[in-house]
Design a protein around this motif. Structure first.
Motif, PDB file in Angstrom:
ATOM      1  N   ALA A   9       1.059  -0.894  -0.030  1.00 41.30           N
ATOM      2  CA  ALA A   9       0.235  -0.030  -0.194  1.00 41.30           C
ATOM      3  C   ALA A   9       0.733   1.086   0.809  1.00 41.30           C
ATOM      4  N   VAL A  10       1.884   1.154   0.703  1.00 42.14           N
ATOM      5  CA  VAL A  10       2.447   2.310   0.638  1.00 42.14           C
ATOM      6  C   VAL A  10       3.723   2.620  -0.841  1.00 42.14           C
ATOM      7  N   LEU A  11       3.619   1.533  -1.285  1.00 42.62           N
ATOM      8  CA  LEU A  11       4.392   1.543  -2.290  1.00 42.62           C
ATOM      9  C   LEU A  11       3.439   2.235  -3.937  1.00 42.62           C
ATOM     10  N   ILE A  14       3.582   5.884  -3.133  1.00 42.53           N
ATOM     11  CA  ILE A  14       4.311   6.509  -4.392  1.00 42.53           C
ATOM     12  C   ILE A  14       4.075   6.502  -5.464  1.00 42.53           C
ATOM     13  N   ILE A  15       3.745   5.646  -5.843  1.00 44.85           N
ATOM     14  CA  ILE A  15       3.631   4.903  -6.974  1.00 44.85           C
ATOM     15  C   ILE A  15       2.649   6.190  -7.226  1.00 44.85           C
ATOM     16  N   VAL A  16       1.812   5.867  -7.126  1.00 47.00           N
ATOM     17  CA  VAL A  16       0.257   7.261  -7.843  1.00 47.00           C
ATOM     18  C   VAL A  16       0.823   8.608  -7.564  1.00 47.00           C
ATOM     19  N   LEU A  17       1.109   8.890  -6.091  1.00 43.66           N
ATOM     20  CA  LEU A  17       1.553  10.638  -6.056  1.00 43.66           C
ATOM     21  C   LEU A  17       2.676  10.541  -7.170  1.00 43.66           C
ATOM     22  N   ARG A  19       2.794   9.980 -10.249  1.00 40.32           N
ATOM     23  CA  ARG A  19       2.179  10.169 -11.144  1.00 40.32           C
ATOM     24  C   ARG A  19       1.418  11.147 -11.341  1.00 40.32           C
ATOM     25  N   PHE A  20       1.244  11.964 -10.341  1.00 39.56           N
ATOM     26  CA  PHE A  20       0.953  13.038 -10.547  1.00 39.56           C
ATOM     27  C   PHE A  20       1.461  14.302 -10.914  1.00 39.56           C
ATOM     28  N   LYS A  21       3.190  13.690 -10.810  1.00 40.15           N
ATOM     29  CA  LYS A  21       3.774  14.708 -10.794  1.00 40.15           C
ATOM     30  C   LYS A  21       4.726  15.127  -9.167  1.00 40.15           C
ATOM     31  N   TRP A  22       4.046  15.104  -7.704  1.00 44.70           N
ATOM     32  CA  TRP A  22       4.547  15.449  -7.195  1.00 44.70           C
ATOM     33  C   TRP A  22       5.736  15.609  -6.709  1.00 44.70           C
ATOM     34  N   GLY A  25      10.634  14.467  -2.684  1.00 42.20           N
ATOM     35  CA  GLY A  25      10.468  13.899  -1.486  1.00 42.20           C
ATOM     36  C   GLY A  25       9.678  14.748  -1.071  1.00 42.20           C
ATOM     37  N   LEU A  26       8.879  15.464  -1.490  1.00 46.51           N
ATOM     38  CA  LEU A  26       7.210  16.125  -0.267  1.00 46.51           C
ATOM     39  C   LEU A  26       6.683  14.134  -0.198  1.00 46.51           C
ATOM     40  N   VAL A  27       7.189  13.703  -1.015  1.00 41.01           N
ATOM     41  CA  VAL A  27       6.228  12.142  -1.718  1.00 41.01           C
ATOM     42  C   VAL A  27       7.164  11.148  -0.815  1.00 41.01           C
TER      43      VAL A  27
END
Length: 403
Positions: A9-11, A14-17, A19-22, A25-27
């Motif tokens: 779920a953590v991975l 990370i992948i979803v955020l 993909r939204f170009k976050w 570092g914040l991710v």
């Protein structure tokens, strides 16, 4: 099994955020919070973990090295030393097949986002008359641009990986030559073999003495960094400060010019380093890794497969070397015991992230180079995949030889 699902779920988070170009570092900071909460870490303790990791001496050291490397790259580009380096080598090598590899390798000496686009026009010009397909030109430009990533201590990703492994960048550089040689072999086998020889007629080429003089004038900062940091074992920060100071004096860079260079720097790497170190700290303090280790052991998954696959997946899904190591290393390295270098597991994890990065269609260099040469994905991957397999085999041989 539940612990594996939590980490999955953590991975996915990370992948979803990403993909939204976050910002990575914040991710990673948000992923650290999610990891801590899922594995029972109290919010107050999570805050202390984050603060402690952010101000840790290792974190501050890594940021200093990366920012100095970035600043050095800006100086070399702005003073045209890189341009002189390329021109001098073009005069030295008669057989243009070798220039196809050397030019992107030279650009690769200075880490910069989308750097393969800088060498793409040079590869295009050098390939005139060689009858190379668009896909082969794309592969050669892209692959040789990145072969240094395993060993060159000016790469921020290597510096970060060294920090996560708990060794100096110099030590990591000296232990990863098998990956570098394998990457070179893969590039030659699937990029240069079969290209017929084509000599440059050399009209208007300057004398050899003039060419060597230009080469030395252009390459001395990079050579001096390597001598100080690797041969003489001088602290990398001190080595970079010395080189930067000498360049400022030699080129008479005034305050206004220096400020302009500072403003051009890629400052986004600093938060990534902080996020990576926070993520590592939380994985340790929440005992998430131990829980996942027990779950994997119960499922019978071989440790080398796990060590290689997690960084590979992170690199494949993000297209970023820093992300591959920042996400993958804190998860797998605690499973490997204390001697990460001697066991070969550090090299295996690095190979996984490196291969994932090279195979990723989201890798900025690959995407841009493909567009530049108007190449087809299928033809590109018919060269990248077997070349990457050479690197995988080399890493496997090293691990098997040490166990």
């Amino acid at each position: 099994m539940l612990d594996l699902l939590k980490l999955a779920a953590v991975l996915i988070f990370i992948i979803v955020l990403m993909r939204f170009k976050w910002n990575l570092g914040l991710v990673l900071v948000l992923a650290s919070a999610l990891t801590g909460l899922l594995f029972g870490r109290a919010p107050g303790d999570l805050a202390l973990d984050a603060f402690g990791a952010a101000v840790d001496t290792l974190t501050l050291r890594l940021m200093a090295i990366v920012l100095l490397i970035t600043f050095l790259g800006e100086i070399l580009r702005s003073t045209l030393q890189l341009e002189g380096l390329i021109r001098s080598l073009g005069d030295l090598f008669v057989d243009r097949r070798w220039l196809l590899a050397l030019l992107p390798m030279l650009i690769g000496l200075l880490p910069m986002v989308g750097g393969a686009m800088f060498s793409a026009p040079m590869v295009e010009e050098t390939s005139q008359g060689l009858d190379l397909s668009r896909e082969r030109k794309t592969f050669v430009n892209y692959w040789f641009r990145h072969v240094w990533e395993c060993v060159f201590p000016l790469y921020p990703s290597l510096v970060l990986a060294a920090g996560l492994l708990g060794v100096s960048p110099q030590t990591l550089t000296l232990t990863q030559w098998p990956l570098f040689l394998a990457a070179l072999a893969g590039g030659v086998l699937f990029g240069l073999v079969g290209v017929r020889r084509a000599d440059d007629p050399g009209d208007g080429r300057p004398g050899r003495k003039d060419t060597l003089t230009l080469l030395l004038k252009s390459i001395w900062p990079i050579i001096l960094v390597l001598i100080l940091a690797i041969v003489l074992d001088v602290d990398l920060i001190l080595s970079l400060v010395v080189i930067v100071a000498v360049l400022v004096v030699v080129h008479r860079l005034g305050p206004r010019r220096l400020w302009d260079l500072v403003r051009r720097m890629a400052w986004g790497t600093a938060p990534v380093i902080v996020g990576a170190m926070v993520f590592r700290r939380v994985l340790e303090t929440s005992h998430a890794v131990e829980a996942v280790s027990s779950a994997l052991t119960s499922l019978g998954v071989p440790l080398p497969v796990v060590v290689f696959s997690v960084p590979l997946l992170a690199g494949l899904l993000t297209g970023l070397a820093v992300a591959a190591f920042a996400i993958g290393f804190p998860i797998v390295l605690p499973l490997c015991g204390p001697d990460l270098i001697g066991s070969g597991y550090g090299l295996l994890a690095y190979a996984g992230g490196f291969v994932g990065l090279l195979l990723s269609p989201m890798h900025f260099c690959l995407a841009l180079t493909r567009v530049y040469f108007k190449a087809e994905w299928g033809g590109i991957y018919r060269r990248i995949v077997p070349a990457a397999l050479v690197v995988v085999i080399a890493a496997a041989v090293v691990v098997l030889a040490r166990h």
